[in-house]
Every structure is written in C-alpha cells, then in structure tokens.
Design a protein around this motif. Structure first.
Motif: not given
Length: 232
Positions: A199, A165, A155-158, A75, A206, A202-203, A161-162
């Motif tokens: 990014h 968000l 959700l699998e977030l890097k 990660d 998801k 990607y969000l 990304e978290y």
C-alpha cells in the motif's frame, strides 16, 4: 433485480465454498458463491459485493487474471484465499490489487471475524473527520471532499489507500510505527508487513515524482514511516 451482497466467494472447491457461504449467511454476512471467472463476471453484471474472497486456482483459470480484470471496474477489497503459501504468490496477489492473503485451510470462525473486520474497516474508510485542505509542493488533499490531488490531477485511490494517506498527513513530521498503522488505519493487528508495504508503494507511485527517492513518505528503517511535509 440488482442486489448487494456483503461478500462474494469465488472458488471452485464446491464443498468448502458452500459451507463457507452457509456459515457466513448464518451470521448475517450476506454471501454468494460462484465457481469460476465467467460466473463471477456475470454476478457483477447484475449485483454488487462489498468484499470478494478469491481463490488463485479456478480450474483452468487464474484468480490472478480475474483480480486484474476486476480491479478495472470493482473497488471492493479482494482477499485471496489459497493453499499456495509461497512468498512469491503472496506478493503477486498484493501487487495486482489484492488487499490481503489468507492461507487454506482456514477456520470458518476466524475467516468470518476477518471478513467482518474488513467490511467494517472499509465502510468507515472514507468517513470525513476534517473540513480543510492540506497542501505541500504539488500534492494536495481535500479532507472535506475525501480527495487527493497531484497538481490538478485527481488521484484514483482505493478506500484504504486514502485512509492510509490521510493518516500519514494528519500525523506528518513524526515517525509512525507499523503497529500504529495496523491499529489505527487497518484496525487489525493481524495485517502483514507485506500488505502495508505494498500500500505504501502504491501511494508513493501516485504522489511522488520519484517513488524510489520519496520526498513525502519516507521509511524509518526498522520502525515504520514518516510523512515529511516541511512547514506545511
């Protein structure tokens, strides 16, 4: 012995890699260097790295393929370093999981500053500053746990990304400029629009039912983005 490094350089240019590695270590950024895919995978079998500097051309191998493989288990942020400067290469690097793209030749001092900024950013990316939940429709974010959900699916977030968000949600229902996101989320004014756009894409993939017609993360054309959450 399992050892953790700040940075791993994956590059087959021996002189450049060795000098970069030596320079980083001189300034207390604990760095290792490997020349190819096999050595990189062996490294991660026994060690950790908080950040990866990855070249695209690794002899007869591709850094793109290695990035895809690493993203299954690692990660850590991946910063591509390459003499290839086409937009296609840059977009591909970001689309497959790269976090940034740095062109060669690079200044050691500038690259070190960049690496330190990213290390600091990711170290603080999952720090919790709120102890409550936000829910809107099928989407929910638990600030206390640092997790996001769509329905019951986590959700699998890097980390970045978290962080992005969470910033959207905390500043919902107002237009957020790109410059604000660079300063407040990335803490780096040199981030490219492509990095931000990827990014956001990607969000959307998801959390949105239809990423092409987003319900939540909407584009404010010519300005930035707005997270629309109704009365939530």
């Amino acid at each position: 012995m399992f050892m953790k490094y700040d940075c791993l350089i994956v590059d087959d240019e021996v002189v450049l890699s060795e000098s970069t590695c030596e320079y980083f270590n001189m300034f207390d950024v604990k760095t290792a260097w490997v020349a190819d895919t096999g050595a990189c995978l062996e490294f991660f079998a026994e060690h950790e790295a908080s950040l990866i500097l990855l070249d695209i051309n690794l002899g007869d191998e591709s850094g793109f393929d290695l990035c895809k493989h690493l993203r299954k288990t690692v990660d850590a942020p991946i910063l591509f370093i390459s003499a290839r400067t086409s937009d296609d290469d840059m977009l591909l690097a970001l689309n497959i999981g790269g976090d940034d793209y740095i062109s060669k030749p690079y200044s050691l001092a500038v690259l070190l500053a960049k690496v330190k900024t990213v290390l600091k950013r990711y170290a603080s990316a999952v720090v919790v500053t709120e102890a409550d939940d936000f829910a809107c429709g099928h989407f929910r974010i638990d600030f206390d746990a640092g997790l996001a959900f769509v329905g019951e699916r986590k959700l699998e977030l890097k980390a970045m990304e978290y962080k992005l968000l969470a910033y959207f949600v905390r500043n919902r229902n107002r237009i957020i400029t790109k410059d604000e996101l660079f300063k407040r989320v990335w803490e780096d004014t040199f981030v490219s629009d492509n990095t931000l756009n990827v990014h956001v894409r990607y969000l959307r993939e998801k959390i949105e039912d239809n990423p092409k017609e987003p319900r939540y993360i909407k584009t404010a054309w010519g300005t930035g983005y707005i997270f629309e959450a109704g009365d939530a």
